[in-house]
Enzyme design. Sequence first.
Site, short mmCIF file in Angstrom:
data_model
loop_
_atom_site.label_atom_id
_atom_site.label_comp_id
_atom_site.label_asym_id
_atom_site.label_seq_id
_atom_site.Cartn_x
_atom_site.Cartn_y
_atom_site.Cartn_z
N GLY A 113 1.03 -1.38 0.22
CA GLY A 113 -0.17 0.56 0.11
C GLY A 113 0.85 1.62 0.05
CD GLU A 156 0.15 -9.05 1.87
OE1 GLU A 156 -0.78 -8.18 1.51
OE2 GLU A 156 0.22 -10.06 2.87
N PRO A 157 4.53 -5.54 -0.59
CG PRO A 157 6.76 -4.58 -0.86
CD PRO A 157 5.36 -5.53 0.17
NE ARG A 216 0.31 2.95 -5.71
CZ ARG A 216 -1.57 2.50 -6.68
NH1 ARG A 216 -1.18 2.84 -8.04
NH2 ARG A 216 -2.06 1.72 -6.43
NE ARG A 222 -2.91 3.60 -10.83
CZ ARG A 222 -3.13 4.46 -11.08
NH1 ARG A 222 -2.22 5.37 -11.87
NH2 ARG A 222 -3.22 4.64 -9.64
CE1 TYR A 266 -8.80 1.48 -9.04
CE2 TYR A 266 -6.56 2.29 -10.39
CZ TYR A 266 -7.70 1.16 -9.79
OH TYR A 266 -6.96 0.20 -9.30
CB CYS A 285 -15.62 3.09 -28.86
SG CYS A 285 -14.58 2.48 -30.72
CD GLU A 286 -16.07 2.27 -23.53
OE1 GLU A 286 -16.95 2.83 -22.46
OE2 GLU A 286 -16.34 0.90 -23.73
CE1 TYR A 312 -2.24 -3.64 -8.36
CE2 TYR A 312 -1.20 -1.68 -7.98
CZ TYR A 312 -1.16 -2.80 -7.58
OH TYR A 312 -1.48 -3.26 -6.35
#
Length: 414
Positions: free
Chosen positions: A239, A273-274, A276, A312, A316, A342-343, A371
């Site tokens: 995190g 548990e890194p 990122r 991402r 987000y 197409c979005e 990610y």
Amino acid sequence: MNHFERRDGQLYCEDVALADIARAVGTPTYVYSAATLTRHFTVFDEALAAVPHRICYSVKALPNLAVLRLLGDLGAGFDVVSQGEIYRLLSAGLPTKHVVFSGVGKTAPEMAFALEHGIHSFNVESEAELGLLSEVAASRGQRAPVSLRVNPDVDPQTHPYIATGLKQSKFGIPWGRALPAYDLASRLPGIEVVGLDCHIGSQLTSLGPFLEAVDLMVGLVETLRAQGHRITDLDLGGGLGITYADEAPPHPKDFAEAVIQRTRHLGVRLLFEPGRVIVGNAGVLLMRVLYEKASDARHFVIVDAAMNDSIRPALYGAFHRIQPVVLRPGDSRVVDVVGPVCESGDFFAKERALEPVAPGDLLALMSAGAYGFSMSSNYNSRPRAAEVLVRGDRFHVVRDRETLADLTRGERVA
Ligand SMILES: *Cc1c(COP(=O)(O)O)cnc(C)c1O
């Protein structure tokens, strides 16, 4: 600190010009820096040198075999969330003895696969999962090593989709049920309790929420031990955030020091548990400008990468810096950088001041290692990008660009 820098107006990864990679491999392409990966892992690992610990890199952040192998060779363990991620480790030629297996929805076959490969422990997220794991292990004549993931109900002050330690979230065993869950675990024939685990969220940019969780976990370890449970591992999850724009996340050293100070008296082995923080700033997404298009309201720069390559921003509203690989003279303009999908959610930047670019120019989406590729898809039937690992003055294609044949593999006309 990363190894992407400009030399004579050209963006380099270590000693390789990104333009050379684009020429050889095409675009879009993810480019990772081995030196940056090594540095990020080593800084974290050395910060914990004073206490027993293991850094279990979170595979889902960037699961390429070359990255797993590089980190495994440095002594990393791994945090996995599926059988597929264990398969990746095996495919990278890595041992599985330092693997912790997290996730709220492990299936019986996944449990059996993990037991067969002798992982370090399961982070169990519910009483029901505990029951099934006990059955699966007992039927194999084994006892599954288990840490219970508890939910400390701490607000990590991050994007709601990546906050995982609030009581509204699906993750972990509710704080108030931790003690009965440990009692249950100690009675089950296929379970051996080894520790306690939490993971409160991702992209945390201040120490406060972490330390709040650590203090709660320390108290819980003491209570559990007083009740006769053997707790040798304390897993504090991942995190730790990174700088995408102007965030100032805690340095792993300060984080580690604060944790050591609070946990040392327990004599536990610390697990982390890194994801990122190890890989985020070690990768960029290299793309090429296809067109420019102006409307009354906006100036669009249309590129050959899209939301299927990095979701991402769409998912987000995430911010990534964007830089031209080769600088041109002229003034910055305010543009939207968008892909071909197409979005309307298919954008990398909106109303962003960008140095002058023209069709054919290369752009680098910075801090794209975590990610990025791992959340990519074939949406709009776009083959997924190539992945390249740079080491010094050499680069290696560590995943081929997908072909058109890859797009329809396994499909047939009924
Ligand atoms: C995703 C995840 C991590 C890694 O999170 P980062 O923010 O990338 O460090 C660690 N542990 C668990 C259980 C996860 O789901």
